[in-house]
Design a protein around this motif. Sequence first.
Motif, PDB file in Angstrom:
ATOM      1  N   MET A  54      -3.926  11.225  47.023  1.00 56.06           N
ATOM      2  CA  MET A  54      -4.786  11.672  45.934  1.00 56.06           C
ATOM      3  C   MET A  54      -4.962  13.188  45.986  1.00 56.06           C
ATOM      4  O   MET A  54      -4.981  13.834  44.947  1.00 56.06           O
ATOM      5  N   GLU A  55      -5.124  13.725  47.187  1.00 57.45           N
ATOM      6  CA  GLU A  55      -5.349  15.164  47.306  1.00 57.45           C
ATOM      7  C   GLU A  55      -4.130  15.951  46.845  1.00 57.45           C
ATOM      8  O   GLU A  55      -4.260  16.962  46.151  1.00 57.45           O
ATOM      9  N   HIS A  59       5.596  13.071  49.369  1.00 56.74           N
ATOM     10  CA  HIS A  59       4.391  12.505  48.757  1.00 56.74           C
ATOM     11  C   HIS A  59       4.458  12.572  47.234  1.00 56.74           C
ATOM     12  O   HIS A  59       4.059  11.622  46.549  1.00 56.74           O
ATOM     13  N   ILE A  60       4.958  13.673  46.707  1.00 58.76           N
ATOM     14  CA  ILE A  60       5.062  13.812  45.251  1.00 58.76           C
ATOM     15  C   ILE A  60       6.031  12.779  44.686  1.00 58.76           C
ATOM     16  O   ILE A  60       5.759  12.172  43.645  1.00 58.76           O
ATOM     17  N   THR A  61       7.132  12.540  45.372  1.00 56.96           N
ATOM     18  CA  THR A  61       8.067  11.497  44.944  1.00 56.96           C
ATOM     19  C   THR A  61       7.364  10.146  44.893  1.00 56.96           C
ATOM     20  O   THR A  61       7.532   9.377  43.940  1.00 56.96           O
ATOM     21  N   GLY A  62       6.553   9.859  45.902  1.00 52.99           N
ATOM     22  CA  GLY A  62       5.793   8.607  45.917  1.00 52.99           C
ATOM     23  C   GLY A  62       4.781   8.534  44.789  1.00 52.99           C
ATOM     24  O   GLY A  62       4.607   7.482  44.169  1.00 52.99           O
ATOM     25  N   ILE A  63       4.128   9.665  44.517  1.00 51.13           N
ATOM     26  CA  ILE A  63       3.159   9.729  43.420  1.00 51.13           C
ATOM     27  C   ILE A  63       3.850   9.425  42.094  1.00 51.13           C
ATOM     28  O   ILE A  63       3.353   8.640  41.289  1.00 51.13           O
ATOM     29  N   LYS A  81       4.496   5.699  41.875  1.00 56.13           N
ATOM     30  CA  LYS A  81       3.289   4.907  41.654  1.00 56.13           C
ATOM     31  C   LYS A  81       2.743   5.075  40.249  1.00 56.13           C
ATOM     32  O   LYS A  81       2.200   4.134  39.664  1.00 56.13           O
ATOM     33  N   LEU A  82       2.867   6.281  39.714  1.00 52.64           N
ATOM     34  CA  LEU A  82       2.366   6.544  38.366  1.00 52.64           C
ATOM     35  C   LEU A  82       3.355   6.130  37.282  1.00 52.64           C
ATOM     36  O   LEU A  82       2.993   6.037  36.119  1.00 52.64           O
ATOM     37  N   ARG A  99       6.507  16.558  37.052  1.00 56.23           N
ATOM     38  CA  ARG A  99       5.178  17.119  37.320  1.00 56.23           C
ATOM     39  C   ARG A  99       4.303  17.112  36.075  1.00 56.23           C
ATOM     40  O   ARG A  99       3.112  16.828  36.151  1.00 56.23           O
ATOM     41  N   ALA A 100       4.894  17.450  34.945  1.00 53.33           N
ATOM     42  CA  ALA A 100       4.106  17.523  33.704  1.00 53.33           C
ATOM     43  C   ALA A 100       3.464  16.175  33.395  1.00 53.33           C
ATOM     44  O   ALA A 100       2.277  16.103  33.055  1.00 53.33           O
ATOM     45  N   GLN A 101       4.225  15.112  33.525  1.00 55.44           N
ATOM     46  CA  GLN A 101       3.678  13.783  33.267  1.00 55.44           C
ATOM     47  C   GLN A 101       2.620  13.407  34.302  1.00 55.44           C
ATOM     48  O   GLN A 101       1.627  12.757  33.975  1.00 55.44           O
ATOM     49  N   ALA A 102       2.819  13.830  35.555  1.00 51.71           N
ATOM     50  CA  ALA A 102       1.832  13.554  36.597  1.00 51.71           C
ATOM     51  C   ALA A 102       0.527  14.301  36.310  1.00 51.71           C
ATOM     52  O   ALA A 102      -0.561  13.773  36.538  1.00 51.71           O
ATOM     53  N   VAL A 103       0.634  15.519  35.794  1.00 46.59           N
ATOM     54  CA  VAL A 103      -0.552  16.300  35.442  1.00 46.59           C
ATOM     55  C   VAL A 103      -1.303  15.622  34.299  1.00 46.59           C
ATOM     56  O   VAL A 103      -2.531  15.478  34.337  1.00 46.59           O
ATOM     57  N   ILE A 104      -0.563  15.182  33.292  1.00 41.46           N
ATOM     58  CA  ILE A 104      -1.191  14.480  32.166  1.00 41.46           C
ATOM     59  C   ILE A 104      -1.924  13.241  32.680  1.00 41.46           C
ATOM     60  O   ILE A 104      -3.075  12.977  32.300  1.00 41.46           O
ATOM     61  N   ALA A 105      -1.286  12.479  33.559  1.00 45.18           N
ATOM     62  CA  ALA A 105      -1.907  11.277  34.113  1.00 45.18           C
ATOM     63  C   ALA A 105      -3.169  11.622  34.905  1.00 45.18           C
ATOM     64  O   ALA A 105      -4.151  10.871  34.861  1.00 45.18           O
ATOM     65  N   ALA A 106      -3.166  12.751  35.604  1.00 34.18           N
ATOM     66  CA  ALA A 106      -4.344  13.165  36.371  1.00 34.18           C
ATOM     67  C   ALA A 106      -5.517  13.450  35.442  1.00 34.18           C
ATOM     68  O   ALA A 106      -6.655  13.064  35.727  1.00 34.18           O
TER      69      ALA A 106
END
Length: 63
Positions: A1-2, A30-34, A37-38, A43-50
Amino acid sequence: MEIWRLLATGRGNAEIALDLDISVSTVKNHITGIFGKLGVRDRAQAVIAAYESGLVEAGSASG
């Protein structure tokens, strides 16, 4: 999460590694795992999800 939170606030892999006192390689793993999971591709999609999940809020990015 961090790591996800730091990624969402605009930090790069090297900055995240320094912040958490871990290697850049560990951050990448860790980012690959994130992403997996998401169910996102980048990264852009991960930011939107956050933001959508409430992990970060507009204006919460820090330098």
